[in-house]
Motif scaffolding. Structure first.
Motif, PDB file in Angstrom:
ATOM      1  N   THR A   1     -41.362  -3.251  44.046  1.00 13.35           N
ATOM      2  CA  THR A   1     -40.133  -2.515  44.299  1.00 13.35           C
ATOM      3  C   THR A   1     -38.960  -3.484  44.238  1.00 13.35           C
ATOM      4  N   LYS A   2     -37.769  -2.930  44.239  1.00  9.57           N
ATOM      5  CA  LYS A   2     -36.578  -3.772  44.192  1.00  9.57           C
ATOM      6  C   LYS A   2     -36.493  -4.658  45.427  1.00  9.57           C
ATOM      7  N   ALA A   3     -36.838  -4.111  46.592  1.00  9.48           N
ATOM      8  CA  ALA A   3     -36.800  -4.891  47.836  1.00  9.48           C
ATOM      9  C   ALA A   3     -37.825  -6.023  47.803  1.00  9.48           C
ATOM     10  N   GLU A   4     -39.018  -5.750  47.256  1.00  8.20           N
ATOM     11  CA  GLU A   4     -40.043  -6.785  47.166  1.00  8.20           C
ATOM     12  C   GLU A   4     -39.634  -7.899  46.211  1.00  8.20           C
ATOM     13  N   SER A   5     -39.041  -7.541  45.085  1.00  2.00           N
ATOM     14  CA  SER A   5     -38.615  -8.580  44.147  1.00  2.00           C
ATOM     15  C   SER A   5     -37.474  -9.413  44.726  1.00  2.00           C
TER      16      SER A   5
ATOM     17  N   PHE B   1     -48.000 -12.509  50.821  1.00  2.00           N
ATOM     18  CA  PHE B   1     -46.775 -11.780  50.526  1.00  2.00           C
ATOM     19  C   PHE B   1     -46.743 -10.425  51.219  1.00  2.00           C
ATOM     20  N   ILE B   2     -47.874  -9.747  51.279  1.00  2.00           N
ATOM     21  CA  ILE B   2     -47.930  -8.443  51.952  1.00  2.00           C
ATOM     22  C   ILE B   2     -47.605  -8.607  53.433  1.00  2.00           C
ATOM     23  N   ASP B   3     -48.138  -9.670  54.045  1.00  2.90           N
ATOM     24  CA  ASP B   3     -47.830  -9.935  55.461  1.00  2.90           C
ATOM     25  C   ASP B   3     -46.332 -10.207  55.652  1.00  2.90           C
ATOM     26  N   ILE B   4     -45.756 -10.992  54.773  1.00  2.00           N
ATOM     27  CA  ILE B   4     -44.330 -11.320  54.888  1.00  2.00           C
ATOM     28  C   ILE B   4     -43.485 -10.071  54.657  1.00  2.00           C
ATOM     29  N   ALA B   5     -43.841  -9.259  53.652  1.00  2.00           N
ATOM     30  CA  ALA B   5     -43.085  -8.052  53.351  1.00  2.00           C
ATOM     31  C   ALA B   5     -43.165  -7.049  54.497  1.00  2.00           C
ATOM     32  N   THR B   6     -44.330  -6.939  55.133  1.00  2.00           N
ATOM     33  CA  THR B   6     -44.460  -6.052  56.280  1.00  2.00           C
ATOM     34  C   THR B   6     -43.585  -6.521  57.424  1.00  2.00           C
ATOM     35  N   GLY B   7     -43.561  -7.820  57.663  1.00  5.49           N
ATOM     36  CA  GLY B   7     -42.693  -8.368  58.700  1.00  5.49           C
ATOM     37  C   GLY B   7     -41.223  -8.155  58.395  1.00  5.49           C
ATOM     38  N   ALA B   8     -40.846  -8.259  57.134  1.00  7.46           N
ATOM     39  CA  ALA B   8     -39.456  -8.042  56.749  1.00  7.46           C
ATOM     40  C   ALA B   8     -39.040  -6.593  56.940  1.00  7.46           C
ATOM     41  N   LYS B   9     -39.967  -5.668  56.706  1.00 10.77           N
ATOM     42  CA  LYS B   9     -39.646  -4.250  56.897  1.00 10.77           C
ATOM     43  C   LYS B   9     -39.465  -3.914  58.365  1.00 10.77           C
ATOM     44  N   LEU B  10     -40.211  -4.602  59.229  1.00 10.16           N
ATOM     45  CA  LEU B  10     -40.091  -4.351  60.665  1.00 10.16           C
ATOM     46  C   LEU B  10     -38.765  -4.860  61.167  1.00 10.16           C
TER      47      LEU B  10
END
Length: 70
Positions: free
Chosen positions: A3-7, A61-70
């Motif tokens: 997604t745009k946020a992930e990139s 990356f999935i762990d970091i992205a989940t933390g960023a969403k929180l």
């Protein structure tokens, strides 16, 4: 794939070794960034990253992205 946020998150996490134009960022560019999160050094003579390195980078990356969403 991303997604745009992930990139954007990947762009902030992993710096480019060679500056790339924003129009030229492809899937392979982001796969190298994910591999670098998994321990890939991305030197000039290194072979492409393998499954294990991609797996490590993607899980991190999935762990970091989940933390960023929180």
């Amino acid at each position: 794939m991303l997604t745009k946020a992930e990139s954007q998150l990947l762009d902030r996490l992993v710096e480019d070794k060679n500056p790339v134009d924003t129009q030229r960022k492809t899937l392979s560019h982001y796969l190298i960034k994910i591999a670098r999160l998994g321990g890939y050094l991305a030197r000039a003579n290194d072979p492409p990253p393998g499954n294990l390195i991609i797996w490590r980078g993607l899980s991190r990356f999935i762990d970091i992205a989940t933390g960023a969403k929180l």
